[in-house]
Design an enzyme around this catalytic site. Structure first.
Site, PDB file in Angstrom:
ATOM      1  N   ARG A 175      38.875 123.532  54.400  1.00  0.00           N
ATOM      2  CA  ARG A 175      40.113 124.257  54.109  1.00  0.00           C
ATOM      3  C   ARG A 175      39.934 125.428  53.149  1.00  0.00           C
ATOM      4  NH1 ARG A 175      42.947 119.213  50.943  1.00  0.00           N
ATOM      5  NH2 ARG A 175      41.461 118.972  49.240  1.00  0.00           N
ATOM      6  N   HIS A 301      33.096 127.810  46.980  1.00  0.00           N
ATOM      7  CA  HIS A 301      34.248 126.923  47.212  1.00  0.00           C
ATOM      8  C   HIS A 301      35.495 127.615  46.671  1.00  0.00           C
ATOM      9  CE1 HIS A 301      32.155 122.923  47.965  1.00  0.00           C
ATOM     10  NE2 HIS A 301      31.138 123.699  47.637  1.00  0.00           N
ATOM     11  N   TYR A 303      39.528 126.113  44.858  1.00  0.00           N
ATOM     12  CA  TYR A 303      39.982 127.219  44.070  1.00  0.00           C
ATOM     13  C   TYR A 303      39.957 126.818  42.603  1.00  0.00           C
ATOM     14  CZ  TYR A 303      44.140 124.214  43.880  1.00  0.00           C
ATOM     15  OH  TYR A 303      44.970 123.149  43.702  1.00  0.00           O
ATOM     16  N   TYR A 354      35.314 117.855  36.591  1.00  0.00           N
ATOM     17  CA  TYR A 354      35.226 116.391  36.674  1.00  0.00           C
ATOM     18  C   TYR A 354      33.844 116.048  37.202  1.00  0.00           C
ATOM     19  CZ  TYR A 354      36.592 117.955  41.312  1.00  0.00           C
ATOM     20  OH  TYR A 354      36.679 118.652  42.480  1.00  0.00           O
ATOM     21  N   GLU A 376      34.187 128.229  42.236  1.00  0.00           N
ATOM     22  CA  GLU A 376      35.533 127.911  42.720  1.00  0.00           C
ATOM     23  C   GLU A 376      36.285 129.228  42.632  1.00  0.00           C
ATOM     24  OE1 GLU A 376      36.385 125.137  43.980  1.00  0.00           O
ATOM     25  OE2 GLU A 376      35.230 123.522  43.056  1.00  0.00           O
TER      26      GLU A 376
HETATM   27  O1  0X9 Z   1      35.019 118.454  44.363  1.00  0.00           O
HETATM   28  C1  0X9 Z   1      34.269 119.314  44.830  1.00  0.00           C
HETATM   29  O2  0X9 Z   1      33.445 119.091  45.692  1.00  0.00           O
HETATM   30  C2  0X9 Z   1      34.346 120.738  44.287  1.00  0.00           C
HETATM   31  N1  0X9 Z   1      35.693 121.168  44.136  1.00  0.00           N
HETATM   32  S1  0X9 Z   1      36.573 121.513  45.451  1.00  0.00           S
HETATM   33  O3  0X9 Z   1      37.931 121.767  45.030  1.00  0.00           O
HETATM   34  N2  0X9 Z   1      36.019 122.852  46.089  1.00  0.00           N
HETATM   35  O4  0X9 Z   1      36.459 120.442  46.378  1.00  0.00           O
HETATM   36  C3  0X9 Z   1      33.697 120.788  42.937  1.00  0.00           C
HETATM   37  C4  0X9 Z   1      32.301 120.307  42.885  1.00  0.00           C
HETATM   38  C5  0X9 Z   1      31.665 120.820  41.649  1.00  0.00           C
HETATM   39  N3  0X9 Z   1      31.152 119.856  40.789  1.00  0.00           N
HETATM   40  C6  0X9 Z   1      31.816 119.055  39.905  1.00  0.00           C
HETATM   41  N4  0X9 Z   1      33.069 119.035  39.786  1.00  0.00           N
HETATM   42  N5  0X9 Z   1      31.101 118.294  39.157  1.00  0.00           N
HETATM   43 ZN    ZN Z   2      35.160 122.797  47.874  1.00  0.00          ZN
END
Ligand code: 0X9
Ligand code: ZN
Length: 651
Positions: A175, A301, A303, A354, A376
């Site tokens: 998405r 990625h 956002y 996170y 992002e």
């Molecule tokens: O959750 C994910 O895979 C990524 N965000 S998204 O909104 N594009 O899905 C972030 C991954 C990056 N790494 C960490 N958050 N640790």
């Molecule tokens: Zn993503």
């Protein structure tokens, strides 16, 4: 005439979302909520790990979480907010309106060919890629998706043997349409303005994989605008797909992942269960087998306007060369912001967003690629109006060019022929490409004495070698990897054999000498670093405390400590003997696990560093016995909330 009417009908149907199978979001709302207590965060996490709600962002300790709810789910979600005393705002009143507006804007802007004013079909992207005709670009297929779509890579090179290489990819998540649009924009930019990039291509090869999750992307266009995952079939479940950004083999099934095939963060039946993630892994390995060395991997990625750097799997974990990655991230977002004022934040993925296991940028970093990051991109939802494709691409490209430039400047360095520095004191801080520690070469060292040298090599690979040694009995020299950001020691190795090479990867070590019996003489230890520049962090606070008794208060001039601190205090009295280390004052941001701000006490026992305690808040810990008189006190703070620090005494 008939054809024209038919076309109009189709356009109307598409514009109003009445295409067969298209998921509707009428009455769906997106709520933004902020967990301010651990209890609230836990409650959110329970929902998140289940599969009922579509979390547009994941719950984390510090920031806001966006959750989409279907009309029938809204009362239940609001009840849950109420029960846990959680405040919320409505971010989008009606997701259908949002999606619909995008559909209309996209249909209106569409010129029937790819020109970055509208989002494209997979077929249109393939058409663009497969008709590339340029002497600096080569297109190849690196694999097929579950449904058999080709995954393409474009290689930019001015020919000759492989140069330092850079890999960009996009649309791992279906998405996040802006990601793929940016990927193809970058390809087009290099093609159409090739003259501007000749200098770059003298130095590096650039690979772009603009559309990884093609099945999911098509599904998000034709069926469900909010589809995130792949489209593989899960045995024993009617839910399809897995989250490709949880499917890589590093920290697979870790934080923010789910074993439930219906979850949006389902990690898959095994690491690399998906042909799409396999394709990236295989592409990198095969390229490396053919002599390619990747220096950077940036995955696109959306956002949230973030530049995320490893490690992302858990908060407070940092690769040894984290400072180098952070400084690149900061330079990249500065360049991005300079284009049209869009503000981004750079930081460790789990610290500022996170923790997430099995992500591609952690996998790439763990694989040995120096600079990896997840971008992002701009916006406050996955739906970014198509007229923002070009403005977004322009600013992201500015950031990516900073990465390219950094890779050009990153040249592997050989070891110095001889040590550039010599240290003879018991302990000290040595920041250099190489050094010799020549300690008490021909003189006695009293039993019970210990020394700590803080070694910060300039480059990522360090070779240590004992040139001579008069140490006897249980005396020894130990190399301990130290993570300055977490304040924790890692692997430790005894440098025991004269003439043997001991190799390490990292930019920060504690070299500790234990003298077990008297009538030792000292040693000469040399270390040399080589490879790529890492950049050891400088401490926000440091002290080597060597008096027999004393008291130390931090921060030194009083007042509050700062955000993002990493301080180290060495308590190592010159006169050996057992002592007590006691905290007499403590005021450090409090949380249940001390994962934001924390003080740690480590002692040197049985020739390794052992963490005795990690604490925060205001309750004083019980005093610590120091068997050898040697202790480390470390302190770290996160990016918000500070206190007045601490005071400790040793006697
Ligand atoms: O959750 C994910 O895979 C990524 N965000 S998204 O909104 N594009 O899905 C972030 C991954 C990056 N790494 C960490 N958050 N640790
Ligand atoms: Zn993503």
């Amino acid at each position: 005439m008939k054809a024209a009417i038919f076309l109009v009908l189709i356009l109307v149907a598409v514009a109003s979302g009445r295409e067969t199978g298209l998921r509707h979001f009428k009455g769906y709302k997106v709520f933004t909520t902020l967990a301010t207590t651990k209890e609230q965060l836990d409650a959110l996490r329970v929902l998140y790990l289940g599969s009922d709600y579509d979390f547009w962002t994941s719950p984390n300790g510090l920031g806001a979480t966006d959750i989409m709810a279907a009309p029938e789910q809204i009362p239940e979600l609001l009840k849950m907010f109420g029960e846990h005393g959680m405040e919320y705002t409505v971010k989008f009143e009606d997701v259908e309106t949002l999606v619909e507006a995008e559909r209309v804007a996209n249909a209106k802007a569409s010129t029937g060919r790819i020109d970055w004013t509208s989002y494209q079909t997979y077929d249109s992207i393939v058409e663009f890629l497969t008709t590339i005709n340029s002497n600096i670009a080569a297109v190849s297929v690196i694999g097929q998706t579950t449904e058999g779509r080709d995954i393409h890579v474009v290689k930019f090179s001015n020919g000759g043997p492989p140069k330092k290489s850079i890999l960009f990819d996009s649309n791992i998540h279906a998405r996040e349409w802006i990601a793929g649009a940016t990927g193809t924009w970058v390809i087009n930019e290099i093609l159409t303005n090739a003259d501007s990039y000749t200098a770059i291509l003298q130095e590096v090869d650039i690979y772009v994989i603009p559309m990884i999750n093609a099945d999911g992307y098509e599904y998000s266009r034709t069926n469900d605008r909010m589809w995130r995952k792949t489209r593989s079939v899960n045995a024993g479940s009617s839910c399809m797909g897995c989250d490709p950004n949880r499917n890589f083999d590093f920290q697979w099934a870790g934080e923010s992942t789910s074993s439930d095939p219906c979850s949006d963060i389902y990690y898959g039946s095994a690491p690399f269960s998906e042909p799409e993630t396999q394709a990236i892994d295989r592409f990198v390995r095969e390229a490396e087998a053919a002599g390619v060395q990747f220096y950077a991997y940036i995955t696109m990625h959306s956002y949230a306007n973030l530049w995320l750097i490893p490690w992302g799997y858990t908060a407070g974990a940092y690769p040894p060369d984290f400072p180098a990655l952070l400084s690149l991230g900061q330079a990249a977002v500065a360049a991005l912001q300079a284009v049209s004022g869009t503000v981004y934040q750079a930081g460790q993925g789990a610290d500022i967003l996170y923790g997430a296991g099995g992500t591609s940028y952690d996998w790439a970093k763990n694989h040995g690629i120096k600079y990896t990051a997840t971008i992002e991109m701009r916006g406050n939802s996955f739906v970014l109006p198509p007229e923002q494709i070009i403005p977004n691409a322009l600013e992201v490209w500015a950031a990516l060019q900073v990465v390219i430039q950094r890779v050009i400047e990153t040249v592997p360095v050989e070891e110095d022929p001889t040590p550039v520095e010599t240290v003879t004191s018991c302990g000290g801080e040595i920041e250099a490409s190489s050094a010799a520690i020549n300690f008490q070469l021909d003189a006695d060292i009293p039993a019970g004495q210990s020394c700590i040298w803080i070694v910060k090599p300039t480059f990522d690979n360090t070779r240590a070698r004992l040139v001579s040694s008069g140490l006897i009995g249980g005396s020894g020299i130990y190399f301990t990897e130290f993570n300055a950001y977490a304040g924790t020691p890692g692997q430790h190795v005894q440098i025991a054999n004269v003439g043997e090479d001991y190799t390490f990867n990292g930019n920060f070590f504690l070299v500790t000498l234990t003298v077990a019996v008297g009538a030792n003489t000292g040693f000469s230890l040399e270390w040399y670093s080589s490879g790529l520049a890492g950049g050891a962090p400088s401490f926000s606070g440091f002290a080597a405390l060597s008096t027999p008794t004393g008291s130390y208060s931090y921060p030194v001039g009083g007042g509050q400590y700062a955000n993002s601190e990493n301080a180290l205090f060495i308590v190592n009295p010159e006169v050996a003997g057992t002592r007590t280390l006691a905290f007499t004052r403590l005021d450090v941001e409090n949380d249940a696990t001390c994962s934001y701000d924390a003080v740690s006490v480590l002692t040197w026992q049985n020739n390794e560093y052992t963490q005795l305690a990690k604490f925060c808040g205001t309750s004083l810990p019980t005093p610590f016995n120091l068997p050898t008189g040697l202790a480390l006190v470390t302190f770290r703070s996160d990016s918000s909330v500070t206190g007045t620090g601490f005071t400790f005494t040793w006697a």
